[in-house]
Design a protein around this motif. Structure first.
Motif, PDB file in Angstrom:
ATOM      1  N   UNK A 348     -17.605 -14.521   0.650  1.00  0.00           N
ATOM      2  CA  UNK A 348     -17.373 -15.976   0.687  1.00  0.00           C
ATOM      3  C   UNK A 348     -18.390 -16.909   0.249  1.00  0.00           C
ATOM      4  N   UNK A 349     -18.083 -18.128   0.516  1.00  0.00           N
ATOM      5  CA  UNK A 349     -18.989 -18.951   0.237  1.00  0.00           C
ATOM      6  C   UNK A 349     -20.205 -19.113   0.714  1.00  0.00           C
ATOM      7  N   UNK A 350     -20.370 -18.845   1.902  1.00  0.00           N
ATOM      8  CA  UNK A 350     -21.619 -18.539   2.562  1.00  0.00           C
ATOM      9  C   UNK A 350     -22.459 -17.389   2.465  1.00  0.00           C
ATOM     10  N   UNK A 351     -21.933 -16.458   1.595  1.00  0.00           N
ATOM     11  CA  UNK A 351     -22.690 -15.220   1.474  1.00  0.00           C
ATOM     12  C   UNK A 351     -23.988 -15.106   1.231  1.00  0.00           C
TER      13      UNK A 351
END
Length: 431
Positions: A348-351
């Motif tokens: 996801x975006x916060x990987x």
């Protein structure tokens, strides 16, 4: 006493095969040292490493004995400190075992910046009496010049040395040893406070003196940069900043901009920005942030194999109060945790972010992607400004183990953010 150290070290058991190397560098004014590695009549290894060795010439066979990679690496270990910059030149009639030496050096944390392999038999002279050292020297120069960014680091290093000489020159310009001593004493008291007159800790006074001189050094090195031209290769590549840089975070490099580079912190140190493990059971029970009602759910995923969570504190006492001994009976601390190998979000975006099972409250401060030991652990610090407390000096020294020291900029950031958080006004609602 003034000390002089070599910039070039040659390790060989036959001086006649390396004398030309020493002659070339000495003619250029470079400090050189020959280490006779003969197993029977040679020199002993240096008692402690040198601080400014740039080139090491290393033969691989000594006294006609069998190749010994560990012996070769031990010679290098005795000459350069751990993780130091240097260029290694394998200078041998049979350099086929160079990789084995590098493998040993890796174990010792002494891998060179680059390795140049030079076979002695490739540099003959017509009379067969010695080697073509001029050709060797030119090849080495060309190889190093193929790494143009080294020129900029060399310029920076030269500016630091030049600035330090200017500072020392100004301190000693009166040619009066008594006045020179008085000036240094004035710097210590001016930078560290009048309480140092009664302080018996000479090593602490030395740190105060060196910290003060460091500040002067920084401002003077910058004045030297403008006089040095930048070569076209570095203009086109290093400073163009057009090429993509690696997106991967370098934890060790990141830590350089967080911590003071210091291997060992004395147990009895009380320093601004000092980070310590909280080993006091009572204070851990009261001030640990792990079981806080706002935070304990945020740490639910920070458990499991390889993950380590430790209670820590940061010394928030003002540097001037510590320097002048005006911190009273207690040392002011802010509580936090150190998480080693934290659980991170994998998609996801916060990987890559730490998986806190939600967002942290605004009272917290996170320092992520850190590294400070010989093992490449992934480390994060989390502090909570709601948990500020004080402990007596003796308890602090006895029960809190030193870990690292935040640099001046990070400490200032913490103090400013704590001040901002603690001085916020409440909101009055009009109904």
């Amino acid at each position: 006493m003034l000390t002089f150290e070599p910039n070039v070290v040659v390790i060989d058991d036959k001086q006649d095969e390396i004398q030309g190397i020493l002659d070339i560098y000495r003619e250029q004014g470079v400090g050189c040292k020959f280490c006779n590695a003969d197993l029977y009549e040679g020199d002993g290894m240096p008692d402690k490493p040198y601080s400014d060795v740039n080139l090491i010439f290393l033969d691989l066979f000594f006294s006609e004995a069998k190749f010994d990679a560990e012996l070769c690496s031990n010679w290098v270990q005795s000459i350069v400190p751990e993780k130091s910059f240097y260029v290694l030149i394998i200078w041998s009639k049979d350099p086929a075992n160079a990789d084995e030496v590098l493998s040993e050096l890796k174990k010792l944390n002494r891998l060179p910046f680059t390795v140049l392999v030079k076979n002695k038999t490739d540099f003959p002279l017509d009379d067969g009496s010695k080697y073509d050292y001029s050709k060797l020297f030119q090849e080495i120069t060309d190889d190093v010049n193929n790494i143009p960014s080294l020129a900029e680091i060399g310029t920076w290093k030269k500016c630091i040395k030049g600035a330090s000489n200017i500072i020392i020159g100004n301190l000693s310009k009166n040619n009066d040893p008594i006045l020179f001593n008085a000036k240094l004493q004035k710097i210590i008291v001016g930078h560290g406070g009048t309480s140092l007159r009664e302080n018996k800790d000479d090593k602490y006074k030395r740190r105060v003196l060196f910290d003060a001189l460091d500040q002067v050094l920084i401002s003077n090195t910058r004045n030297s940069f403008a006089t040095t031209e930048i070569n076209q290769i570095n203009k086109d590549h290093l400073y163009s900043l057009k090429s993509d840089t690696s997106a991967e975070i370098d934890k060790e490099l990141n830590s350089w901009f967080h911590f003071k580079i210091q291997d060992e912190i004395p147990k009895d140190s009380i320093l601004p920005g000092l980070i310590c493990a909280n080993n006091h059971s009572f204070f851990r029970k009261i001030y640990s942030i792990i079981d806080d009602t706002k935070l304990f759910k945020r740490f639910e995923k920070q458990v499991g194999d390889g993950i380590e969570v430790k209670d820590i504190v940061l010394v928030l006492t003002r540097p001037c109060d510590i320097a002048q001994g005006k911190f009273g009976k207690n040392i002011k601390l802010v509580s936090g945790v150190l998480i080693k190998n934290p659980c991170r979000i994998v998609s996801g975006k916060k990987k890559g972010d730490i998986d806190f099972n939600g967002s942290l409250p605004d009272s917290t401060k996170v320092f992520d992607h850190l590294h400070f030991d010989s093992i490449d652990h992934d480390i994060v610090f989390i502090f909570d400004f709601r948990y500020v407390f004080s402990v007596p000096e003796k308890i602090f020294i006895d029960k809190f183990d030193n870990i690292k020291i935040f640099n001046k900029e990070l400490l200032s950031e913490m103090q400013v953010e704590y001040s901002s958080y603690s001085s916020r006004l409440g909101i009055t609602q009009i109904i």
